[in-house]
Enzyme design. Structure first.
Site, PDB file in Angstrom:
ATOM      1  N   CYS A   1       0.838  -1.213   0.000  1.00  9.62           N
ATOM      2  CA  CYS A   1       0.000   0.000   0.000  1.00  9.62           C
ATOM      3  C   CYS A   1       0.868   1.257   0.000  1.00  9.62           C
ATOM      4  CB  CYS A   1      -0.942  -0.007   1.196  1.00  9.62           C
ATOM      5  SG  CYS A   1      -2.234  -1.266   1.091  1.00  9.62           S
ATOM      6  N   ASP A   2       1.933   1.243   0.773  1.00  7.93           N
ATOM      7  CA  ASP A   2       2.882   2.354   0.760  1.00  7.93           C
ATOM      8  C   ASP A   2       3.448   2.571  -0.643  1.00  7.93           C
ATOM      9  OD1 ASP A   2       3.422   3.926   3.036  1.00  7.93           O
ATOM     10  OD2 ASP A   2       4.397   2.260   4.039  1.00  7.93           O
ATOM     11  N   LEU A   3       3.914   1.491  -1.244  1.00 10.33           N
ATOM     12  CA  LEU A   3       4.604   1.596  -2.525  1.00 10.33           C
ATOM     13  C   LEU A   3       3.658   2.018  -3.641  1.00 10.33           C
ATOM     14  CD1 LEU A   3       6.854  -1.589  -2.209  1.00 10.33           C
ATOM     15  CD2 LEU A   3       7.565   0.789  -1.963  1.00 10.33           C
TER      16      LEU A   3
ATOM     17  N   ARG B   1       3.065  10.319  10.158  1.00 13.66           N
ATOM     18  CA  ARG B   1       2.239  10.290   8.967  1.00 13.66           C
ATOM     19  C   ARG B   1       0.947  11.006   9.208  1.00 13.66           C
ATOM     20  NH1 ARG B   1       3.626   6.165   5.010  1.00 13.66           N
ATOM     21  NH2 ARG B   1       4.826   4.752   6.266  1.00 13.66           N
TER      22      ARG B   1
END
Length: 419
Positions: free
Chosen positions: A171-173, A419
């Site tokens: 999900c980050d990438l 974040r």
């Protein structure tokens, strides 16, 4: 003969206020494509990935890879002294990418509405766990939480097994990839309109966007998918099966491939079996089908199966570990891996960019920078005077480097971005 030109985003300046993964990964894509990426970090420690091992000397091995082609400017954006210097960078920037907690930039007076007054052409892109609004917006959001809420963990792993996430921070990438794609689209629109715009991309929605097969099933039938191990949601045989020395992946999903698969493995009787008559029938009878297939594959080595199926044109592959991937003959032949230069580490091995442009290829230059390595040079180019920069360094609002690469200041304890 074609003349090699500069990378396609040459001349685009990006300010990155990123930590960990999504924003830095997005900015790395833009840097690979030729953009000048100025990574603005807190003077006391910088991006927390700098403290993540393993280490090469004093430098983080992950950091020097995910932050390649970037310049490091160390400024404390909470310091009133540093604000004018940062705004000078904004005036000259094309793009700003950040992944702080929603509202953090606004509280600093550096939100999109604030900065577009200074630079109306600015493309301002935010990555966050859940998005900039909605009931979850103010919650902390890491990759595993996004994988959990987006449904990815509900279909990952084996039936009846414990929860499992995708092995990489997917999900980050992918949030980073969507962010980079949106930025390039916004720059294209700016070519037409002359105006920048705001971009909001979340890990949650990035993860949910993968549910192509699951959405097709749910919105058609109401059926909710579950974990299938390595098996495909809608095709069979399409999964890993036992070999005599491990596992091998197979994908005999078209009529031609199915026939060739059966012929190569001596399973021609299945071609006349009504339970295997078509793709839907094979899917409905998958458990029995795989059991039958494994009576043959379990007697053959992975290498034997791959060799036979490759010769027959049937999709298949062994399951490689990363030691094998990073020395893979095919990737090596395609020059995927390369060495980036670092001022203290020398050559640093890099993963290549999958983007292969024939006329304007991606750049291959420097590894991730030392904290504050470019503060003085970048701020001078932005219009700050040497005296102003010295004052920032002396007050701890900036970190600059001497000619020999040593820090000119020793800021207080690091502040870890959220974040």
């Amino acid at each position: 003969m074609t003349t090699q030109r500069t990378p396609p985003l040459t001349g685009v300046t990006v300010l990155e206020l990123g930590s960990f993964m999504a924003a830095p990964f997005a900015a790395m894509q833009l840097a690979d494509l030729g953009a000048e990426v100025i990574k603005v970090e807190h003077p006391a420690g910088g991006d927390p990935v700098r403290q993540t091992g393993p280490f090469l000397g004093t430098e983080s091995s992950p950091f020097v890879r995910i932050n390649r082609h970037k310049r490091s400017v160390a400024l404390d954006l909470k310091s009133p002294d540093a604000r004018p210097a940062f705004l000078r960078l904004v005036e000259r920037a094309d793009v700003l990418i950040e992944n702080l907690r929603p509202g953090a930039m606004r509280r600093l007076g550096l939100g999109y509405e604030d900065l577009r007054e200074i630079n109306p052409r600015l493309v301002y892109a935010s990555a966050s766990g859940w998005g900039q609004d909605g009931p979850l917006a103010n919650l902390p959001g890491l990759d595993i939480m996004a994988q959990a809420r987006s449904g990815l963990m509900s279909i990952t792993g084996h039936p009846g097994g414990p929860p499992a996430k995708v092995g990489v921070p997917i999900c980050d990438l992918v949030c980073g990839l969507y962010l980079a794609l949106a930025v390039t689209a916004a720059l294209r629109e700016r070519d037409r309109s002359g105006a920048g715009q705001y971009i909001d991309v979340s890990l949650f929605e990035a993860g949910a966007s993968f549910a192509v097969w699951e959405a097709g099933k749910y919105f058609a039938t109401g059926e909710v998918g579950g974990p299938l191990g390595s098996a495909h949601q809608s095709n069979a045989p399409y999964q890993a099966v036992h070999s005599s020395d491990g596992y091998v992946t197979i994908g005999a999903t078209t009529p031609r491939n199915w026939q060739a698969f059966c012929e190569v493995l001596g399973l021609t009787r299945l071609l006349d079996d009504p339970h295997c008559a078509d793709a839907f029938s094979r899917l409905q009878n998958r458990a029995e089908l795989i059991e039958t297939i494994e009576t043959v594959t379990s007697t053959l080595s992975t290498a034997e199966i791959v060799d036979r199926l490759n010769k027959a044109g049937v999709p298949c592959a062994p399951i490689a570990d990363y030691g094998e991937v990073f020395t893979d003959e095919h990737l090596t032949a395609r020059d995927f891996f390369w060495d980036a230069q670092h001022p203290t580490l020398g050559p640093v091995r890099q993963l290549g960019s999958p983007m292969r442009l024939s006329e304007t290829p991606v750049q291959r230059a420097a590894a991730g920078p030392v904290l504050g390595a470019d503060t003085r040079e970048v701020l001078l180019a932005a219009g700050c005077t040497a005296a102003e920069i010295d004052h920032l360094a002396a007050s701890g609002a900036a970190l600059t480097m001497n000619a020999d690469g040593a820090a000119t200041t020793s800021p207080a304890a690091a502040i870890t971005p959220r974040r």
